[in-house]
Design an enzyme around this catalytic site. Structure first.
Site, short mmCIF file in Angstrom:
data_model
loop_
_atom_site.label_atom_id
_atom_site.label_comp_id
_atom_site.label_asym_id
_atom_site.label_seq_id
_atom_site.Cartn_x
_atom_site.Cartn_y
_atom_site.Cartn_z
CE1 TYR A 76 -3.37 -2.66 0.12
CE2 TYR A 76 -3.42 -2.63 2.39
CZ TYR A 76 -3.96 -3.19 1.23
OH TYR A 76 -4.73 -4.16 1.04
P1 FDA Z 1 3.53 -2.78 -10.57
O1 FDA Z 1 3.94 -3.01 -11.74
O2 FDA Z 1 3.04 -1.23 -10.43
O3 FDA Z 1 4.64 -2.78 -9.31
C1 FDA Z 1 4.85 -2.63 -8.22
C2 FDA Z 1 6.26 -2.43 -7.66
O4 FDA Z 1 7.00 -3.47 -7.88
C3 FDA Z 1 7.14 -1.33 -8.38
O5 FDA Z 1 8.13 -0.91 -7.51
C4 FDA Z 1 7.58 -2.00 -9.75
O6 FDA Z 1 8.77 -1.38 -9.98
C5 FDA Z 1 8.06 -3.32 -9.04
N1 FDA Z 1 8.00 -4.62 -9.84
C6 FDA Z 1 7.08 -4.80 -10.60
N2 FDA Z 1 7.33 -6.21 -11.17
C7 FDA Z 1 8.42 -6.34 -10.98
C8 FDA Z 1 9.43 -7.30 -11.35
N3 FDA Z 1 8.76 -8.40 -12.09
N4 FDA Z 1 10.54 -7.39 -10.62
C9 FDA Z 1 10.90 -6.35 -9.70
N5 FDA Z 1 10.19 -5.48 -9.27
C10 FDA Z 1 9.01 -5.35 -9.99
N6 FDA Z 1 -2.26 -5.91 -2.33
C11 FDA Z 1 -2.64 -7.04 -1.19
O7 FDA Z 1 -1.83 -7.42 -0.68
N7 FDA Z 1 -4.01 -7.54 -1.47
C12 FDA Z 1 -4.72 -6.99 -2.03
O8 FDA Z 1 -5.88 -7.39 -1.85
C13 FDA Z 1 -4.68 -5.84 -2.75
N8 FDA Z 1 -5.67 -5.27 -3.75
C14 FDA Z 1 -5.50 -4.36 -4.42
C15 FDA Z 1 -6.36 -3.75 -5.66
C16 FDA Z 1 -6.13 -2.76 -6.49
C17 FDA Z 1 -7.07 -2.18 -7.24
C18 FDA Z 1 -4.98 -2.13 -6.38
C19 FDA Z 1 -4.50 -0.93 -7.21
C20 FDA Z 1 -3.80 -2.50 -5.65
C21 FDA Z 1 -4.16 -3.82 -4.75
N9 FDA Z 1 -2.99 -4.14 -3.76
C22 FDA Z 1 -3.46 -5.22 -3.12
C23 FDA Z 1 -1.74 -3.73 -3.93
C24 FDA Z 1 -0.70 -4.63 -4.90
O9 FDA Z 1 -0.42 -5.62 -3.98
C25 FDA Z 1 0.53 -3.81 -5.24
O10 FDA Z 1 0.32 -2.51 -5.74
C26 FDA Z 1 1.63 -4.53 -5.82
O11 FDA Z 1 2.76 -3.80 -5.80
C27 FDA Z 1 1.06 -4.29 -7.26
O12 FDA Z 1 2.08 -5.17 -8.17
P2 FDA Z 1 2.08 -5.02 -9.60
O13 FDA Z 1 2.84 -5.90 -10.31
O14 FDA Z 1 0.62 -4.81 -10.12
O15 FDA Z 1 2.40 -3.50 -9.48
#
Ligand code: FDA
Length: 513
Positions: A456
């Site tokens: 978060y």
């Molecule tokens: P994103 O791609 O934006 O990456 C997030 C971070 O991780 C960034 O710093 C990125 O650079 C890094 N990163 C991404 N991929 C990487 C990789 N392959 N290697 C290295 N670094 C990498 N959380 C939770 O615990 N339970 C929940 O139920 C929810 N629900 C939820 C709903 C909604 C609508 C949102 C917008 C968010 C959540 N979250 C959540 C939060 C979610 O866990 C958090 O935003 C994650 O970091 C999202 O991962 P993404 O890959 O989608 O994000």
């Protein structure tokens, strides 16, 4: 500036040269602002409209690799030209860190890395970073109705960021975090080497399960342990307004929710309701939103014994399969399973969020102070969510993974405020409202440190300096809140695997070098 424009050209030259040497076709992989798909590729996975304005800094290039071999050249060329690289998987970062930077940067977007292989017999799966948790759930259910995985509630979240920050959902009390169930990973390090658990070693493998992947490398895929779920689970949502004793019920819940049977997860979603003529009257609605890993016949006596005040009856309950419960919690019709494969969220909005951990129940007058803040104009679309801990979370030590919020925490709070497009100019009003709520909560939540959940993401709790060597002292301000004593171990790992801070952002772990 000219400097960044030069860096940009040099970066592109370097990339074309390197990719060409690798015999790769790059036309579908590299998007510059001149490319007609640049904007849609940039925008597609963005979950927070705050970071879609004209003034939001844009990447020089977006690279969407199709093969692993296309990633090391991006790292090499960014390093060589002093350009920052942001890795994006699902794009759900609350502060946009995967696709926004104040310094010249490129995005490495893993959207094409979305393969999932499930071995139901061995109860394991390999899932690539760009896959969503919804598609993981779908692929598991496709193979077995009695296997599941303990990750988040929103299906479009990417596993790249989510697992690397912890990741939790409705199975948390029974099975812990997503990161607790990761058993191997593949990562590309700052030198372009691909490592697995064995070759990266236990320190780095520890760090990427909760310490945020962005500080350590590019995670390609995770191997996860699947967990057993019963054929039928039971869900219910009971809504109570203040006039129906919501305050007393929420108060009581704080004594019970973390001690219940591990099969029972009851969270509370708090919102404001306007009603009556012109919506002039207001109340608070507490929605007790629950899943039980078993049938209704076992649930009812459990609730009767532990939380009779809620008045749960059979008619409130629905039995369904675990995969249907995923749809139920995500707010979709439970028969529309294919929706889990969809990467687009039906509602993308402007928001700001914060998190807190609670160790002692908040007194009723403390809760009433939250309700008063909810009555302010900016809180029309505010949401506060209480998620119970206890169960499995109490059994895992604070240092097992970087995620330190274990025994002693009875629940976690997520504070959220949303606003509409028309109010985009007034975003500051909403952000100051949630900051007021956060100040108000200080009395009732964890302190020294005031703990927070990295997934978060909240830049209000502290940020690194943008230029020069990252200050350890400055980083510890936010680092201790997310990781407590594990912060120092993360710094040690970082100092070894990325001594020059190539993998850098506003909240990346600093290297001591
Ligand atoms: P994103 O791609 O934006 O990456 C997030 C971070 O991780 C960034 O710093 C990125 O650079 C890094 N990163 C991404 N991929 C990487 C990789 N392959 N290697 C290295 N670094 C990498 N959380 C939770 O615990 N339970 C929940 O139920 C929810 N629900 C939820 C709903 C909604 C609508 C949102 C917008 C968010 C959540 N979250 C959540 C939060 C979610 O866990 C958090 O935003 C994650 O970091 C999202 O991962 P993404 O890959 O989608 O994000």
């Amino acid at each position: 500036s000219t400097a960044s424009a030069d860096g940009h050209e040099d970066f592109l030259d370097c990339l074309f040269h390197e990719l060409h040497n690798h015999n790769n076709s790059i036309s579908n992989v590299v998007y510059t602002p001149r490319n007609s798909s640049y904007s849609s590729i940039l925008r597609f996975p963005i979950q927070n409209l705050r970071f879609t304005s004209e003034s939001t800094p844009k990447p020089l290039v977006i690279i969407t690799p199709e093969h692993e071999s296309q990633i090391p050249p991006v790292i090499r060329c960014a390093k060589a030209n002093g350009i920052q690289m942001r890795t994006r998987s699902g794009g759900h970062d609350y502060e946009g860190l995967s696709y926004v930077s104040e310094v010249p940067f490129v995005i490495l977007d893993l959207i094409n890395f979305n393969e999932i292989t499930v071995d139901a017999e061995k109860k394991i799966a390999w899932v690539e970073s760009g896959a969503t948790i919804g598609s993981l759930y779908y692929r598991i259910a496709e193979k077995s109705p009695t296997l599941g995985f303990p990750a988040g509630v929103c299906p479009t979240v990417g596993v790249g960021g989510h697992f690397s920050g912890g990741g939790y959902g409705t199975l948390l009390r029974k099975y812990g975090l997503a990161a607790d169930n990761v058993i191997d990973a593949r990562i590309i390090d700052v030198n372009g080497r691909t490592l697995d658990r064995k070759s990266m070693g236990e320190d780095l493998f520890w760090a990427i399960r909760g310490g945020g992947g962005a500080s350590f490398g590019v995670i390609l895929a995770w191997k996860v342990q699947l967990v057993d779920v019963p054929e039928r689970v039971t869900v219910f949502t009971i809504q109570k307004t203040l006039e129906q004793n919501a305050t007393q019920l929420v108060h009581r819940w704080q004594y019970i929710a973390h001690k219940l049977d591990q099969d029972l997860f009851i969270r509370i979603i708090l919102t404001r309701l306007n009603y009556g003529q012109d919506g002039r009257n207001m109340t608070i609605v507490a929605a007790f939103n629950s899943i039980f890993l078993g049938g209704v016949d076992r649930l009812l006596p459990l609730m009767q014994e532990n939380f009779p005040e809620l008045g749960l009856v059979r008619e409130d309950c629905t039995e369904m399969s675990w995969i249907q419960s995923i749809l139920y919690f995500a707010g979709f019709p439970i028969e529309s399973r294919e929706i889990l494969l969809n990467r687009t969220q039906p509602t993308v909005r402007y928001f700001k969020a914060k998190s807190d951990y609670v160790q002692k129940p908040i007194p009723e007058y403390g809760l009433e102070g939250i309700w008063r803040l909810f009555y302010e104009a900016e809180a029309q679309e505010a949401v506060v969510i209480f998620s119970p801990y206890g169960g499995r979370m109490d059994e895992i030590s604070e240092s097992a993974l970087p995620f330190p919020h274990r025994a002693g925490n009875s629940y976690k709070i997520q504070h959220l405020v949303y606003w509409e497009e028309e109010e985009a100019q007034n975003s500051d009003r909403y952000i100051s409202w949630i900051r007021r709520l956060y100040s108000y909560m200080a009395l009732y939540v964890s302190r020294s440190p005031r703990a927070a959940y990295i997934n978060y993401r909240d830049l209000d709790i502290g940020v690194n300096n943008n230029e020069g060597k990252i200050s350890y002292a400055r980083a510890s301000i936010w680092g201790i809140k997310y990781f407590k004593n594990n912060f120092n171990r993360l710094v040690r790992v970082k100092s070894i695997v990325d001594p020059n801070n190539f993998f850098r952002n506003e909240q990346s772990i600093p290297s001591l070098h």
